[in-house]
Design an enzyme around this catalytic site. Structure first.
Site, PDB file in Angstrom:
ATOM      1  N   PHE A 270       0.819  -1.195   0.000  1.00 44.02           N
ATOM      2  CA  PHE A 270       0.000   0.000   0.000  1.00 44.02           C
ATOM      3  C   PHE A 270       0.864   1.260   0.000  1.00 44.02           C
ATOM      4  O   PHE A 270       1.890   1.323   0.692  1.00 44.02           O
ATOM      5  CB  PHE A 270      -0.897   0.051   1.245  1.00 44.02           C
ATOM      6  CG  PHE A 270      -1.955  -1.012   1.296  1.00 44.02           C
ATOM      7  CD1 PHE A 270      -3.241  -0.750   0.857  1.00 44.02           C
ATOM      8  CD2 PHE A 270      -1.659  -2.287   1.790  1.00 44.02           C
ATOM      9  CE1 PHE A 270      -4.227  -1.734   0.908  1.00 44.02           C
ATOM     10  CE2 PHE A 270      -2.641  -3.273   1.857  1.00 44.02           C
ATOM     11  CZ  PHE A 270      -3.928  -2.990   1.404  1.00 44.02           C
ATOM     12  N   ASP A 271       0.432   2.249  -0.740  1.00 32.42           N
ATOM     13  CA  ASP A 271       0.877   3.619  -0.515  1.00 32.42           C
ATOM     14  C   ASP A 271       0.322   4.057   0.840  1.00 32.42           C
ATOM     15  O   ASP A 271      -0.635   3.460   1.349  1.00 32.42           O
ATOM     16  CB  ASP A 271       0.337   4.489  -1.652  1.00 32.42           C
ATOM     17  CG  ASP A 271       0.464   5.967  -1.375  1.00 32.42           C
ATOM     18  OD1 ASP A 271       1.590   6.434  -1.120  1.00 32.42           O
ATOM     19  OD2 ASP A 271      -0.572   6.666  -1.405  1.00 32.42           O
ATOM     20  N   LEU A 272       0.885   5.110   1.435  1.00 32.43           N
ATOM     21  CA  LEU A 272       0.389   5.571   2.733  1.00 32.43           C
ATOM     22  C   LEU A 272      -0.502   6.806   2.599  1.00 32.43           C
ATOM     23  O   LEU A 272      -1.712   6.733   2.796  1.00 32.43           O
ATOM     24  CB  LEU A 272       1.564   5.857   3.672  1.00 32.43           C
ATOM     25  CG  LEU A 272       1.197   6.289   5.095  1.00 32.43           C
ATOM     26  CD1 LEU A 272       0.275   5.283   5.778  1.00 32.43           C
ATOM     27  CD2 LEU A 272       2.456   6.515   5.932  1.00 32.43           C
TER      28      LEU A 272
ATOM     29  N   THR B 215      -3.981   6.970   0.700  1.00 33.67           N
ATOM     30  CA  THR B 215      -4.452   5.596   0.472  1.00 33.67           C
ATOM     31  C   THR B 215      -4.903   4.955   1.783  1.00 33.67           C
ATOM     32  O   THR B 215      -6.033   4.496   1.903  1.00 33.67           O
ATOM     33  CB  THR B 215      -3.350   4.753  -0.190  1.00 33.67           C
ATOM     34  OG1 THR B 215      -3.003   5.351  -1.450  1.00 33.67           O
ATOM     35  CG2 THR B 215      -3.821   3.321  -0.433  1.00 33.67           C
TER      36      THR B 215
ATOM     37  N   LYS C 110       9.124   6.241  -5.447  1.00 30.98           N
ATOM     38  CA  LYS C 110       8.141   5.997  -6.511  1.00 30.98           C
ATOM     39  C   LYS C 110       8.122   7.207  -7.446  1.00 30.98           C
ATOM     40  O   LYS C 110       8.222   8.329  -6.964  1.00 30.98           O
ATOM     41  CB  LYS C 110       6.751   5.800  -5.910  1.00 30.98           C
ATOM     42  CG  LYS C 110       6.628   4.632  -4.955  1.00 30.98           C
ATOM     43  CD  LYS C 110       5.238   4.571  -4.314  1.00 30.98           C
ATOM     44  CE  LYS C 110       4.974   5.779  -3.433  1.00 30.98           C
ATOM     45  NZ  LYS C 110       3.645   5.737  -2.783  1.00 30.98           N
TER      46      LYS C 110
END
Length: 236
Positions: free
Chosen positions: A10-12, A15, A162
């Site tokens: 997961f992105d934080l 998200t 990213k």
């Protein structure tokens, strides 16, 4: 060959964690303390300045404190305020914003239940986030998500961010699974989805603030099970 999903990454911010909501409340607090009523225009200007100057830090053009000061120098005049010229005074002022931001930290309501559901489905859970090690881990701890995550990779710790495919390859390696066996979940089409797919991961584009927790949960769990998510976001 397509592998079964063995890990969900997961992105934080945006998200699992409601960064935009916390930042907006902190801007309201900061400007209010300076005698100015926050407006949608000022909140949007802060969000845009944050995005741009944070990216300058990520590219190594400024240090972390400098990108924070740059936000204040850019946005305060839009509110009719004169920014301090002394860097120390700017840091103190940003500290006021930061305290309000931290006080407003919240996960999206469905984040913890979703992470539990992924773990109950016998998938490992990772978080890959562009940010500093200390603050991003603090967010996970303060919001009660830390114990639901197996591996956390911040851009500061791993040295790449990213959408660089090396960031996705690094977290897959730390999770001990091939990238092709990872599903990535994020809210940014380029940094999250395109970056993950370039590294060989499947990806789901989500927007909890807009679509709600139920839609996010359905998309993620459908993709984990190898089914097409309702929005088609899991297609390679």
């Amino acid at each position: 060959m397509t592998l079964d999903v063995r890990a969900v990454v997961f992105d934080l911010d945006g998200t699992l964690f409601d960064h935009a909501g916390a930042a907006a409340r902190a801007v309201d607090d900061l400007l209010g303390a300076l005698g100015v009523a926050a407006t949608d225009r000022l909140r949007a200007a802060w969000a845009e300045a944050e995005e741009r100057h944070f990216e300058r830090w990520r590219r190594g053009e400024v240090d972390f404190a400098e990108q924070r000061r740059a936000r204040l120098v850019e946005v305060l005049p839009l509110a009719g305020l004169r920014p301090p010229q002394d860097p120390h005074e700017l840091d103190l002022l940003f500290g006021r914003y930061l305290a309000a931001y931290r006080a407003a930290w919240r996960p999206f309501p469905g984040s913890a239940p979703l992470l539990r559901a992924v773990r109950d489905a016998d998938r490992a859970v990772g978080v890959l986030t562009n940010g500093t090690e200390e603050q991003q881990r603090d967010k996970l701890a303060a919001t009660g998500l830390s114990d639901l995550v197996d591996v956390v990779c911040t851009s500061e710790r791993i040295g790449v961010a990213k959408p660089d495919r090396r960031a996705f390859e690094r977290i897959a390696d730390e999770l001990g699974v091939p990238a092709a066996a990872c599903l990535f979940v994020g809210d940014d089409p380029q940094r999250d989805v395109a970056g993950a797919r370039a590294a060989g991961m499947r990806a789901v584009l989500v927007d909890p603030a807009r679509d709600g927790d139920a839609a996010v949960r359905s998309s993620v769990l459908s993709a984990c099970a190898g089914r097409r998510a309702p929005n088609g976001g899991d297609r390679p």
